[in-house]
Design a protein around this motif. Sequence first.
Motif, mmCIF file in Angstrom:
data_model
loop_
_atom_site.group_PDB
_atom_site.id
_atom_site.type_symbol
_atom_site.label_atom_id
_atom_site.label_comp_id
_atom_site.label_asym_id
_atom_site.label_seq_id
_atom_site.Cartn_x
_atom_site.Cartn_y
_atom_site.Cartn_z
ATOM 1 N N ARG A 242 -50.789 -17.430 -16.000
ATOM 2 C CA ARG A 242 -51.303 -16.512 -17.168
ATOM 3 C C ARG A 242 -52.546 -16.243 -16.878
ATOM 4 O O ARG A 242 -52.909 -14.822 -17.193
ATOM 5 C CB ARG A 242 -51.180 -17.286 -18.601
ATOM 6 C CG ARG A 242 -49.525 -17.590 -18.939
ATOM 7 C CD ARG A 242 -49.780 -18.548 -19.993
ATOM 8 N NE ARG A 242 -48.442 -18.810 -20.611
ATOM 9 C CZ ARG A 242 -47.319 -19.795 -20.049
ATOM 10 N NH1 ARG A 242 -47.721 -20.370 -19.155
ATOM 11 N NH2 ARG A 242 -46.186 -19.827 -20.506
ATOM 12 N N GLU A 243 -53.610 -16.983 -16.339
ATOM 13 C CA GLU A 243 -54.706 -16.513 -16.200
ATOM 14 C C GLU A 243 -54.835 -15.391 -15.072
ATOM 15 O O GLU A 243 -55.929 -14.353 -15.295
ATOM 16 C CB GLU A 243 -55.711 -17.922 -15.939
ATOM 17 C CG GLU A 243 -56.154 -18.709 -16.843
ATOM 18 C CD GLU A 243 -54.761 -19.593 -16.799
ATOM 19 O OE1 GLU A 243 -53.713 -19.292 -16.056
ATOM 20 O OE2 GLU A 243 -54.780 -20.664 -17.719
ATOM 21 N N GLY A 244 -54.205 -15.555 -14.031
ATOM 22 C CA GLY A 244 -54.347 -14.543 -12.835
ATOM 23 C C GLY A 244 -53.397 -13.217 -13.239
ATOM 24 O O GLY A 244 -54.179 -12.102 -13.439
ATOM 25 N N ALA A 245 -52.305 -13.508 -13.264
ATOM 26 C CA ALA A 245 -51.088 -12.510 -13.431
ATOM 27 C C ALA A 245 -51.616 -11.540 -14.619
ATOM 28 O O ALA A 245 -51.233 -10.400 -14.524
ATOM 29 C CB ALA A 245 -49.717 -12.994 -13.510
ATOM 30 N N LEU A 246 -51.882 -11.746 -15.755
ATOM 31 C CA LEU A 246 -52.031 -11.159 -17.035
ATOM 32 C C LEU A 246 -53.438 -10.197 -16.792
ATOM 33 O O LEU A 246 -53.396 -9.240 -17.622
ATOM 34 C CB LEU A 246 -52.276 -11.873 -18.276
ATOM 35 C CG LEU A 246 -51.001 -12.839 -18.595
ATOM 36 C CD1 LEU A 246 -51.066 -13.538 -19.835
ATOM 37 C CD2 LEU A 246 -49.688 -11.786 -18.784
ATOM 38 N N HIS A 247 -54.346 -10.615 -16.179
ATOM 39 C CA HIS A 247 -55.519 -9.949 -16.067
ATOM 40 C C HIS A 247 -55.822 -9.269 -14.745
ATOM 41 O O HIS A 247 -56.558 -8.265 -14.668
ATOM 42 C CB HIS A 247 -56.730 -10.782 -16.578
ATOM 43 C CG HIS A 247 -56.428 -11.516 -17.891
ATOM 44 N ND1 HIS A 247 -56.385 -10.956 -18.861
ATOM 45 C CD2 HIS A 247 -56.317 -12.911 -18.055
ATOM 46 C CE1 HIS A 247 -56.323 -11.757 -20.044
ATOM 47 N NE2 HIS A 247 -56.140 -13.179 -19.491
#
Length: 313
Positions: A242-247
């Motif tokens: 979530r930390e990488g893909a969402l931002h």
Amino acid sequence: MLVIPDDKVIAALNYADLIDALEKMFCSDYELPVRHHHFYTIKEQQENALILMPVWNKTYLGVKQVIVAPNNHTRNIPAIHAAYTLWDAVTGEQLAMMNAAQLTSRRTACTSALAAKYLAPADARRLLVVGGGKVAKHLVQAHSAVRNYESIEVWMRNPDKLKAFITELEKEGIRVTAIENLEEAARKADVISTATLSPTPVIKGEWLKPGTHLDLIGSHKPDTRETDDTAITRSHIFVDTREGALHETGDLAIPIKTGVFDPADVKADIRELCLQQHPGRTSAGEITIFKSAGLAVEDLAAALLVYNSYTGA
């Protein structure tokens, strides 16, 4: 410290073995800090990216250093250059260094294949690969390690690269078909795997038939994307983290910014799939998306596979 040559790196990274190593790594304990991004502009007004990707467990520590230069296609050289260093996490001793180009492209393709193990239809028969970069060249073999495809189609913007790609696969005994009509192929595909540097969508959501699994690998910047809002709203979304893909990736950052997608609606990340904390695909008609931003722990899994193979451990 060992300096492991490219041929040994390639020999160690068998697709099925790497998928298995990745799954085991995702099920293990490790520390994964958010990677560092630094963007810089060269004299040609081209924006390149420097990415630093550390990860460690109780035994090993690894760091990958990556340069992404999107305009390298005009120079007929790869867009990504990277190096990997492996340390003993206890003593700090440098164990090995290796060129991370093959490491990166193969672990990226195999992570997508690992996600497809949980998300692609069990009876998937048609695979469509979109893109002509280093990662795309491994997607056919990686995805074929988790599903038995009867038809494999490939689309690239550059017809010369596409011809060379097909010839290379034929030498390995793999039959693929070059396509010109991307929409027509996408509408028929059970699994679509995209690895492009396109700034705008190449796959439209209206093309996806019920049951399709869409694997998004490209779009490493928050203002670029490989698919559109329609695909996002029609699909159940899974990510590597979530930390990488969402931002970091426009495929999700853009629809989040415009209110089209709520980050809370992500169904699971790859670690949760591997730990069976989420069942993955839950129905035959479900459309699924796996968005990959790339993780340092994937590099560690691949680097250890290489290191252990090279040392006979």
